[in-house]
Motif scaffolding. Sequence first.
Motif, PDB file in Angstrom:
ATOM      1  N   TRP A 175     -64.671  28.709 -10.907  1.00  0.00           N
ATOM      2  CA  TRP A 175     -63.419  29.012 -10.206  1.00  0.00           C
ATOM      3  C   TRP A 175     -63.095  27.935  -9.184  1.00  0.00           C
ATOM      4  O   TRP A 175     -61.938  27.503  -9.060  1.00  0.00           O
ATOM      5  CB  TRP A 175     -63.545  30.379  -9.525  1.00  0.00           C
ATOM      6  CG  TRP A 175     -62.303  30.777  -8.778  1.00  0.00           C
ATOM      7  CD1 TRP A 175     -61.202  31.399  -9.279  1.00  0.00           C
ATOM      8  CD2 TRP A 175     -62.050  30.559  -7.390  1.00  0.00           C
ATOM      9  NE1 TRP A 175     -60.270  31.587  -8.298  1.00  0.00           N
ATOM     10  CE2 TRP A 175     -60.755  31.076  -7.113  1.00  0.00           C
ATOM     11  CE3 TRP A 175     -62.771  29.978  -6.338  1.00  0.00           C
ATOM     12  CZ2 TRP A 175     -60.185  31.033  -5.854  1.00  0.00           C
ATOM     13  CZ3 TRP A 175     -62.202  29.918  -5.089  1.00  0.00           C
ATOM     14  CH2 TRP A 175     -60.924  30.449  -4.845  1.00  0.00           C
ATOM     15  N   GLU A 176     -64.096  27.494  -8.418  1.00  0.00           N
ATOM     16  CA  GLU A 176     -63.862  26.472  -7.397  1.00  0.00           C
ATOM     17  C   GLU A 176     -63.470  25.141  -8.025  1.00  0.00           C
ATOM     18  O   GLU A 176     -62.658  24.387  -7.466  1.00  0.00           O
ATOM     19  CB  GLU A 176     -65.109  26.317  -6.521  1.00  0.00           C
ATOM     20  CG  GLU A 176     -65.321  27.512  -5.587  1.00  0.00           C
ATOM     21  CD  GLU A 176     -66.657  27.461  -4.862  1.00  0.00           C
ATOM     22  OE1 GLU A 176     -67.505  26.626  -5.250  1.00  0.00           O
ATOM     23  OE2 GLU A 176     -66.845  28.238  -3.914  1.00  0.00           O
ATOM     24  N   ARG A 177     -64.027  24.852  -9.205  1.00  0.00           N
ATOM     25  CA  ARG A 177     -63.592  23.646  -9.912  1.00  0.00           C
ATOM     26  C   ARG A 177     -62.139  23.791 -10.344  1.00  0.00           C
ATOM     27  O   ARG A 177     -61.362  22.832 -10.261  1.00  0.00           O
ATOM     28  CB  ARG A 177     -64.481  23.422 -11.150  1.00  0.00           C
ATOM     29  CG  ARG A 177     -65.837  22.813 -10.857  1.00  0.00           C
ATOM     30  CD  ARG A 177     -66.431  22.205 -12.121  1.00  0.00           C
ATOM     31  NE  ARG A 177     -67.723  21.576 -11.860  1.00  0.00           N
ATOM     32  CZ  ARG A 177     -68.870  22.044 -12.290  1.00  0.00           C
ATOM     33  NH1 ARG A 177     -68.917  23.158 -12.997  1.00  0.00           N
ATOM     34  NH2 ARG A 177     -69.991  21.390 -12.023  1.00  0.00           N
ATOM     35  N   VAL A 191     -59.706  25.489  -8.985  1.00  0.00           N
ATOM     36  CA  VAL A 191     -58.718  25.442  -7.893  1.00  0.00           C
ATOM     37  C   VAL A 191     -58.692  24.077  -7.226  1.00  0.00           C
ATOM     38  O   VAL A 191     -57.904  23.865  -6.286  1.00  0.00           O
ATOM     39  CB  VAL A 191     -58.993  26.537  -6.844  1.00  0.00           C
ATOM     40  CG1 VAL A 191     -58.881  27.914  -7.475  1.00  0.00           C
ATOM     41  CG2 VAL A 191     -60.351  26.340  -6.187  1.00  0.00           C
ATOM     42  N   GLY A 192     -59.543  23.159  -7.661  1.00  0.00           N
ATOM     43  CA  GLY A 192     -59.426  21.790  -7.186  1.00  0.00           C
ATOM     44  C   GLY A 192     -60.364  21.371  -6.076  1.00  0.00           C
ATOM     45  O   GLY A 192     -60.086  20.379  -5.381  1.00  0.00           O
ATOM     46  N   TYR A 193     -61.473  22.069  -5.868  1.00  0.00           N
ATOM     47  CA  TYR A 193     -62.444  21.624  -4.860  1.00  0.00           C
ATOM     48  C   TYR A 193     -63.025  20.262  -5.260  1.00  0.00           C
ATOM     49  O   TYR A 193     -63.265  19.996  -6.441  1.00  0.00           O
ATOM     50  CB  TYR A 193     -63.580  22.634  -4.720  1.00  0.00           C
ATOM     51  CG  TYR A 193     -63.251  23.823  -3.856  1.00  0.00           C
ATOM     52  CD1 TYR A 193     -63.512  23.805  -2.495  1.00  0.00           C
ATOM     53  CD2 TYR A 193     -62.683  24.969  -4.391  1.00  0.00           C
ATOM     54  CE1 TYR A 193     -63.219  24.893  -1.689  1.00  0.00           C
ATOM     55  CE2 TYR A 193     -62.381  26.069  -3.600  1.00  0.00           C
ATOM     56  CZ  TYR A 193     -62.649  26.013  -2.248  1.00  0.00           C
ATOM     57  OH  TYR A 193     -62.348  27.095  -1.459  1.00  0.00           O
ATOM     58  N   GLY A 194     -63.236  19.411  -4.275  1.00  0.00           N
ATOM     59  CA  GLY A 194     -63.824  18.105  -4.540  1.00  0.00           C
ATOM     60  C   GLY A 194     -65.234  18.229  -5.092  1.00  0.00           C
ATOM     61  O   GLY A 194     -65.965  19.158  -4.747  1.00  0.00           O
ATOM     62  N   HIS A 195     -65.615  17.279  -5.941  1.00  0.00           N
ATOM     63  CA  HIS A 195     -66.921  17.357  -6.603  1.00  0.00           C
ATOM     64  C   HIS A 195     -68.066  17.324  -5.594  1.00  0.00           C
ATOM     65  O   HIS A 195     -68.993  18.137  -5.679  1.00  0.00           O
ATOM     66  CB  HIS A 195     -67.049  16.189  -7.593  1.00  0.00           C
ATOM     67  CG  HIS A 195     -68.355  16.155  -8.301  1.00  0.00           C
ATOM     68  ND1 HIS A 195     -68.693  17.073  -9.287  1.00  0.00           N
ATOM     69  CD2 HIS A 195     -69.443  15.331  -8.164  1.00  0.00           C
ATOM     70  CE1 HIS A 195     -69.917  16.813  -9.731  1.00  0.00           C
ATOM     71  NE2 HIS A 195     -70.381  15.762  -9.068  1.00  0.00           N
ATOM     72  N   ARG A 196     -68.009  16.393  -4.643  1.00  0.00           N
ATOM     73  CA  ARG A 196     -69.092  16.292  -3.669  1.00  0.00           C
ATOM     74  C   ARG A 196     -69.176  17.534  -2.790  1.00  0.00           C
ATOM     75  O   ARG A 196     -70.271  18.032  -2.509  1.00  0.00           O
ATOM     76  CB  ARG A 196     -68.880  15.056  -2.791  1.00  0.00           C
ATOM     77  CG  ARG A 196     -69.063  13.746  -3.535  1.00  0.00           C
ATOM     78  CD  ARG A 196     -68.932  12.564  -2.593  1.00  0.00           C
ATOM     79  NE  ARG A 196     -69.123  11.302  -3.301  1.00  0.00           N
ATOM     80  CZ  ARG A 196     -69.045  10.109  -2.723  1.00  0.00           C
ATOM     81  NH1 ARG A 196     -68.777  10.026  -1.418  1.00  0.00           N
ATOM     82  NH2 ARG A 196     -69.223   9.013  -3.437  1.00  0.00           N
ATOM     83  N   ARG A 197     -68.029  18.026  -2.364  1.00  0.00           N
ATOM     84  CA  ARG A 197     -68.024  19.236  -1.528  1.00  0.00           C
ATOM     85  C   ARG A 197     -68.562  20.423  -2.303  1.00  0.00           C
ATOM     86  O   ARG A 197     -69.323  21.239  -1.770  1.00  0.00           O
ATOM     87  CB  ARG A 197     -66.597  19.515  -1.057  1.00  0.00           C
ATOM     88  CG  ARG A 197     -66.475  20.711  -0.128  1.00  0.00           C
ATOM     89  CD  ARG A 197     -65.026  20.943   0.245  1.00  0.00           C
ATOM     90  NE  ARG A 197     -64.882  22.095   1.121  1.00  0.00           N
ATOM     91  CZ  ARG A 197     -63.711  22.618   1.466  1.00  0.00           C
ATOM     92  NH1 ARG A 197     -62.583  22.072   1.005  1.00  0.00           N
ATOM     93  NH2 ARG A 197     -63.648  23.670   2.263  1.00  0.00           N
ATOM     94  N   LEU A 198     -68.216  20.508  -3.569  1.00  0.00           N
ATOM     95  CA  LEU A 198     -68.666  21.620  -4.403  1.00  0.00           C
ATOM     96  C   LEU A 198     -70.184  21.585  -4.599  1.00  0.00           C
ATOM     97  O   LEU A 198     -70.865  22.607  -4.498  1.00  0.00           O
ATOM     98  CB  LEU A 198     -67.956  21.545  -5.762  1.00  0.00           C
ATOM     99  CG  LEU A 198     -68.310  22.613  -6.791  1.00  0.00           C
ATOM    100  CD1 LEU A 198     -67.891  23.982  -6.302  1.00  0.00           C
ATOM    101  CD2 LEU A 198     -67.639  22.296  -8.121  1.00  0.00           C
ATOM    102  N   TYR A 257     -71.369  24.097  -1.348  1.00  0.00           N
ATOM    103  CA  TYR A 257     -71.368  25.450  -1.916  1.00  0.00           C
ATOM    104  C   TYR A 257     -72.524  25.665  -2.891  1.00  0.00           C
ATOM    105  O   TYR A 257     -73.282  26.642  -2.770  1.00  0.00           O
ATOM    106  CB  TYR A 257     -70.029  25.722  -2.600  1.00  0.00           C
ATOM    107  CG  TYR A 257     -68.863  25.658  -1.650  1.00  0.00           C
ATOM    108  CD1 TYR A 257     -68.665  26.660  -0.714  1.00  0.00           C
ATOM    109  CD2 TYR A 257     -67.979  24.586  -1.665  1.00  0.00           C
ATOM    110  CE1 TYR A 257     -67.601  26.598   0.188  1.00  0.00           C
ATOM    111  CE2 TYR A 257     -66.909  24.518  -0.790  1.00  0.00           C
ATOM    112  CZ  TYR A 257     -66.729  25.525   0.145  1.00  0.00           C
ATOM    113  OH  TYR A 257     -65.697  25.469   1.029  1.00  0.00           O
TER     114      TYR A 257
END
Length: 336
Positions: A236-238, A240-247, A251
């Motif tokens: 889901w986070e991918r 909605v556009g969360y950045g790869h490094r932040r993800l 998280y």
Amino acid sequence: MFSFLLRRLLLSIPVLFGLMALVFLLTRTIPSDPAAVLAGDQATPEQVAAIRTRLGLDRPLPTQFAYYIRQIATGDFGTSLYTHRPVAEDLVQRLPATVELGVSSLLLAFLIGVPLGVVSAVHRNTWIDYVTRGFTTGGLAVAAFWMAIILQLVFSMYFNLLPLAGRIAQTDTPPQSITGLYVVDYLLHGNLHMAWQALLHLVLPTITLALPAIATLARFMRSSMMETLQKDFIAWERAVGYGHRRLIWIYALRNSLSATVTQLGLIFGMFLSGSVIVEAIYDWPGLGDYLYLSITTSDYAPILATTLLIGAIYALVNIAVDLLQAWIDPRVGEQQ
């Protein structure tokens, strides 16, 4: 949480008692006679018998154990036959050295092992993953005493880059004790040169002790991270556009740490047991070296006291790890 902490502390009491009883029995089965060791090679049988009577070694085992329990209850751990000092004083003097080595090894293992496991999981089945898995397999397979000797030969004897042994050079003066940790105490006194020297002496034993821990943490982190990356919330986070490094590093990492943190208690216990060999090789004046000397001289009182102290530290560290796990993952705290 308080009830959990109290319950764990109470459960540690019978465990430590059982450990003390087991080690007491094992020390009494050692073929070597401490009375004969203390008397010397030229002593007569009568002199050895007199020393054995003075030490209480001629009494039945249950009587000896009961007497030892009474000693422990009063804070008396006996006197070392090797150092001729109260064992409690020796433990207080040597504990900071083991703590300094153990904490530095644990910090190094965590700072390298966790990122290594994350990178391996993110790049699963690539050359990065294969290299990482090969390194972790080797880290678990290599014996600590062999690694210590190789590091000494390469970095101390051949290249002369790092000190061979000890906490500081024999010609240097130890810092005035504040924490008992040489690097910290030198820094607190503003002596940067000696702090650097103490840090250099710490490098080789820390690497030796931390290597299998790095491998263990990396393997557990890889497994936990791969499981987390398959979760629905990651997809889901991918989406909605969360950045790869932040993800990955915020998280996914936090959700993967819970399972890995549980290994810290076991790893710290591995440090305490592994420090016997490592400290003896590097002439590191900690609990491990003290236990090694006590075993080789059949010195019963330090063996019992050191083992009991290591068991108590191990129990407290595992309780702290459970509390840390509950802080990282509140769901664990609710179950406790």
